[in-house]
Write an enzyme that holds these catalytic residues in place. Structure first.
Site, PDB file in Angstrom:
ATOM      1  N   LEU A   1       6.629   3.254   1.488  1.00  0.00           N
ATOM      2  CA  LEU A   1       7.535   2.099   1.627  1.00  0.00           C
ATOM      3  C   LEU A   1       8.644   2.332   2.646  1.00  0.00           C
ATOM      4  CD1 LEU A   1       7.881   1.039  -2.114  1.00  0.00           C
ATOM      5  CD2 LEU A   1       6.206   0.292  -0.418  1.00  0.00           C
ATOM      6  N   HIS A   2       9.030   1.241   3.299  1.00  0.00           N
ATOM      7  CA  HIS A   2      10.127   1.268   4.274  1.00  0.00           C
ATOM      8  C   HIS A   2      10.984   0.027   4.037  1.00  0.00           C
ATOM      9  CE1 HIS A   2       7.722  -1.724   6.265  1.00  0.00           C
ATOM     10  NE2 HIS A   2       6.732  -0.873   6.448  1.00  0.00           N
TER      11      HIS A   2
ATOM     12  N   ARG B   1       2.623   3.043   9.348  1.00  0.00           N
ATOM     13  CA  ARG B   1       1.906   3.835  10.359  1.00  0.00           C
ATOM     14  C   ARG B   1       2.848   4.441  11.405  1.00  0.00           C
ATOM     15  NH1 ARG B   1      -2.207  -0.078   9.259  1.00  0.00           N
ATOM     16  NH2 ARG B   1      -4.156   0.987   8.799  1.00  0.00           N
TER      17      ARG B   1
ATOM     18  N   GLY C   1       4.859 -10.144   4.224  1.00  0.00           N
ATOM     19  CA  GLY C   1       5.570 -10.062   5.483  1.00  0.00           C
ATOM     20  C   GLY C   1       4.888 -10.873   6.577  1.00  0.00           C
TER      21      GLY C   1
ATOM     22  N   MET D   1       0.843  -1.207   0.000  1.00  0.00           N
ATOM     23  CA  MET D   1       0.000   0.000   0.000  1.00  0.00           C
ATOM     24  C   MET D   1       0.880   1.261   0.000  1.00  0.00           C
ATOM     25  SD  MET D   1      -3.421  -0.872   2.061  1.00  0.00           S
ATOM     26  CE  MET D   1      -2.780  -0.683   3.706  1.00  0.00           C
TER      27      MET D   1
ATOM     28  N   LEU E   1       8.845  -2.367  11.692  1.00  0.00           N
ATOM     29  CA  LEU E   1       8.642  -1.277  10.735  1.00  0.00           C
ATOM     30  C   LEU E   1       7.201  -1.338  10.233  1.00  0.00           C
ATOM     31  CD1 LEU E   1      11.864  -1.205   8.512  1.00  0.00           C
ATOM     32  CD2 LEU E   1      11.387  -0.020  10.641  1.00  0.00           C
TER      33      LEU E   1
ATOM     34  N   HIS F   1       9.313  -3.424   3.379  1.00  0.00           N
ATOM     35  CA  HIS F   1       8.851  -3.668   2.007  1.00  0.00           C
ATOM     36  C   HIS F   1      10.043  -3.982   1.086  1.00  0.00           C
ATOM     37  CE1 HIS F   1       5.650  -0.697   3.425  1.00  0.00           C
ATOM     38  NE2 HIS F   1       4.920  -1.730   3.061  1.00  0.00           N
TER      39      HIS F   1
HETATM   40  P1  AMP Z   1       1.478  -2.888   3.492  1.00  0.00           P
HETATM   41  O1  AMP Z   1       2.013  -1.857   2.551  1.00  0.00           O
HETATM   42  O2  AMP Z   1       1.472  -2.464   4.917  1.00  0.00           O
HETATM   43  O3  AMP Z   1       0.177  -3.489   3.026  1.00  0.00           O
HETATM   44  O4  AMP Z   1       2.531  -4.091   3.468  1.00  0.00           O
HETATM   45  C1  AMP Z   1       2.909  -4.688   2.251  1.00  0.00           C
HETATM   46  C2  AMP Z   1       3.681  -5.940   2.574  1.00  0.00           C
HETATM   47  O5  AMP Z   1       4.839  -5.606   3.338  1.00  0.00           O
HETATM   48  C3  AMP Z   1       2.865  -6.929   3.411  1.00  0.00           C
HETATM   49  O6  AMP Z   1       3.119  -8.236   2.954  1.00  0.00           O
HETATM   50  C4  AMP Z   1       3.408  -6.700   4.796  1.00  0.00           C
HETATM   51  O7  AMP Z   1       3.284  -7.818   5.632  1.00  0.00           O
HETATM   52  C5  AMP Z   1       4.867  -6.413   4.487  1.00  0.00           C
HETATM   53  N1  AMP Z   1       5.502  -5.702   5.606  1.00  0.00           N
HETATM   54  C6  AMP Z   1       5.026  -4.618   6.253  1.00  0.00           C
HETATM   55  N2  AMP Z   1       5.838  -4.283   7.274  1.00  0.00           N
HETATM   56  C7  AMP Z   1       6.835  -5.197   7.290  1.00  0.00           C
HETATM   57  C8  AMP Z   1       7.996  -5.416   8.124  1.00  0.00           C
HETATM   58  N3  AMP Z   1       8.261  -4.620   9.145  1.00  0.00           N
HETATM   59  N4  AMP Z   1       8.790  -6.460   7.841  1.00  0.00           N
HETATM   60  C9  AMP Z   1       8.509  -7.296   6.792  1.00  0.00           C
HETATM   61  N5  AMP Z   1       7.449  -7.135   5.982  1.00  0.00           N
HETATM   62  C10 AMP Z   1       6.615  -6.111   6.213  1.00  0.00           C
END
Ligand code: AMP
Length: 283
Positions: free
Chosen positions: A33-34, A187, A147, A30, A184, A37
């Site tokens: 990015l950090h 949010r 993740g 979404m 990470l 991701h």
């Molecule tokens: P999001 O953008 O939050 O929907 O996350 C996209 C993908 O990145 C999902 O598969 C999350 O589980 C993964 N993700 C988010 N935060 C982390 C993290 N700290 N470590 C590893 N993967 C992550």
């Protein structure tokens, strides 16, 4: 790096690459990015010929309108980071492209969607499933990377793949953390200084639970964790559950003896920001 905004163009491109024998690794996100991701992107890069990353803030998975509106967005920075990480293709559709009309589809993931995030965020996993199902049909990847930070989501995605018969291998990747242990998350950028400092206690609480696994009962561990979190003026535990990894059914202490994995899953409000995390307790 190629950027697609239209699903048909991306689908045609993906099919042509598959026909030419190249493997596709897919990382749905979404945005905002950090390093968590980017770790998924790096892993996808190692294991596939082509990496596709989508950035789409999916309205269907937000059960709270204010949360959706405040969700951090940083498309220019994201594209730069993806380019630097060796991503080959990005997909950045708008809402109309993904949801040209109101979605009616309702999935049934049984127990997997009834507990924890499913209980406290009604409709959340249906929204996740809707978008991931569509994305898999568009990208048709060989492998998709998620993740473990969103542990329950990973199990729901595995169930979705079984249910819909997607020919994709789901790969769960370890949680990337800040030096003080905070997982990470996009949010985290919205935490106040005080709640950011205190949020490291979420990781401490999970470590405490893991340390206690062999000599305390599950009820005692649950009490210990929630008391520790709630003792902070900045934090409030919404839930802490100890579950079997595959089924998300309540764990039993005896699981230590039959080798199955037990995970402690937690959701905490840090100020008004809701954070989730988890840890394997019996290893
Ligand atoms: P999001 O953008 O939050 O929907 O996350 C996209 C993908 O990145 C999902 O598969 C999350 O589980 C993964 N993700 C988010 N935060 C982390 C993290 N700290 N470590 C590893 N993967 C992550």
């Amino acid at each position: 790096m190629i950027t697609f905004k239209k699903m048909k163009a991306l689908h045609d491109w993906s099919i042509s690459k598959k026909l030419s024998g190249q493997t596709i690794g897919f990382v749905p996100t979404m945005g905002a990015l950090h390093a968590g991701h980017l770790e998924l992107v790096e892993r996808a890069n190692k294991e596939n010929d082509i990496v596709v990353c989508s950035i789409f803030v999916n309205p269907a998975q937000f059960n709270n309108q204010a949360d959706l509106e405040k969700y951090p967005r940083n498309l220019t920075g994201d594209l730069q980071q993806l380019q630097d990480a060796g991503c080959d293709v990005t997909f950045t559709p708008d809402e109309q492209e993904i949801y040209p009309e109101k979605e009616q589809k309702v999935y049934d993931f049984g127990h997997l969607e009834k507990v924890m995030e499913g209980k406290y965020r009604p409709g959340h996993f249906n929204g996740v499933a809707l978008v991931v199902d569509k994305l898999f049909r568009i990208v048709v990847p060989h492998r998709a990377y998620f993740g473990e930070k969103d542990f329950q989501q990973l199990q729901v995605i595995r169930a979705l793949v079984r249910k819909e018969g997607h020919d994709v291998q789901i790969i769960g990747c370890p949680t990337v953390r800040e030096p003080d242990g905070l997982a990470l998350s996009s949010r985290n950028a919205r935490l106040t200084e005080a709640s950011r400092r205190e949020a490291a206690k979420i990781y401490q609480a999970l470590l405490m639970a893991r340390d206690s696994w062999s000599d305390k009962s599950i009820d005692q561990i649950k009490q210990q964790v929630t008391a520790y979190i709630n003792a902070s003026p900045e934090l409030e535990a919404e839930y802490f559950e100890v579950v079997q990894a595959d089924t998300l059914l309540p764990a039993e202490q005896s699981a230590t003896h039959n080798g199955s994995r037990v995970v402690g899953c937690i959701a905490v409000y840090a100020g008004d920001i809701r954070l989730i995390d988890n840890m394997t307790l019996n290893s």
